[in-house]
Design a protein around this motif. Structure first.
Motif, PDB file in Angstrom:
ATOM      1  N   LEU A  62       0.823  -1.204   0.000  1.00 15.68           N
ATOM      2  CA  LEU A  62       0.000   0.000   0.000  1.00 15.68           C
ATOM      3  C   LEU A  62       0.861   1.259   0.000  1.00 15.68           C
ATOM      4  O   LEU A  62       0.616   2.194  -0.773  1.00 15.68           O
ATOM      5  CB  LEU A  62      -0.936  -0.002   1.211  1.00 15.68           C
ATOM      6  CG  LEU A  62      -1.879   1.172   1.341  1.00 15.68           C
ATOM      7  CD1 LEU A  62      -2.902   1.150   0.215  1.00 15.68           C
ATOM      8  CD2 LEU A  62      -2.584   1.124   2.686  1.00 15.68           C
ATOM      9  N   VAL A  63       1.882   1.277   0.837  1.00 11.70           N
ATOM     10  CA  VAL A  63       2.776   2.435   0.886  1.00 11.70           C
ATOM     11  C   VAL A  63       3.549   2.573  -0.424  1.00 11.70           C
ATOM     12  O   VAL A  63       3.705   3.683  -0.957  1.00 11.70           O
ATOM     13  CB  VAL A  63       3.744   2.327   2.093  1.00 11.70           C
ATOM     14  CG1 VAL A  63       4.838   3.366   2.023  1.00 11.70           C
ATOM     15  CG2 VAL A  63       2.971   2.468   3.390  1.00 11.70           C
ATOM     16  N   SER A  66       1.196   3.792  -3.130  1.00 13.39           N
ATOM     17  CA  SER A  66       0.893   5.204  -2.866  1.00 13.39           C
ATOM     18  C   SER A  66       2.065   6.097  -3.257  1.00 13.39           C
ATOM     19  O   SER A  66       1.873   7.174  -3.826  1.00 13.39           O
ATOM     20  CB  SER A  66       0.567   5.428  -1.388  1.00 13.39           C
ATOM     21  OG  SER A  66      -0.543   4.678  -1.007  1.00 13.39           O
ATOM     22  N   THR A  70       2.004   8.885  -6.122  1.00 12.52           N
ATOM     23  CA  THR A  70       2.249  10.269  -5.712  1.00 12.52           C
ATOM     24  C   THR A  70       3.423  10.880  -6.464  1.00 12.52           C
ATOM     25  O   THR A  70       3.326  11.998  -6.978  1.00 12.52           O
ATOM     26  CB  THR A  70       2.537  10.343  -4.198  1.00 12.52           C
ATOM     27  OG1 THR A  70       1.423   9.794  -3.505  1.00 12.52           O
ATOM     28  CG2 THR A  70       2.762  11.767  -3.749  1.00 12.52           C
TER      29      THR A  70
END
Length: 103
Positions: A62-63, A66, A70
């Motif tokens: 997930l990180v 993301s 981003t």
């Protein structure tokens, strides 16, 4: 490992952190033994360890996703985090090693 020391040292902190929890497994296992039944304690620990690994992998994914969404193509370079950590200075590297081990 590419063969040169600065590139190899980039991964040492990750490896040390990845295996730091292994030393906590045996005291936890010892506390979970009830009436000398180690088999039941080991079976419950296997489930717990598997769930924690799955949770960590999910969080890392997930990180990572993301971060890619981003920062986009800026994630292809090492300019985000490693530019703050000069690997050419051995004293700086030794201080980070001592602080990391002491913490």
């Amino acid at each position: 490992f590419s063969g040169d020391i600065p590139n190899g040292l980039e991964n040492v902190a990750t490896l040390a952190f990845s295996f730091s929890m292994v030393f906590a497994v045996f005291p936890v296992l010892e506390e979970r033994v009830i009436n000398g039944n180690r088999g039941q304690a080991i079976a419950s620990m296997k489930t717990t360890v598997r769930l924690s690994i799955a949770l960590c992998c999910g969080i890392y994914l997930l990180v990572g996703i993301s971060g890619v969404l981003t920062f986009g193509k800026a994630t292809q370079s090492k300019a985000i985090a490693l530019s703050n950590f000069p690997l050419t200075n051995p004293l700086h590297q030794a201080v980070h090693l001592v602080v990391g081990v002491a913490a």
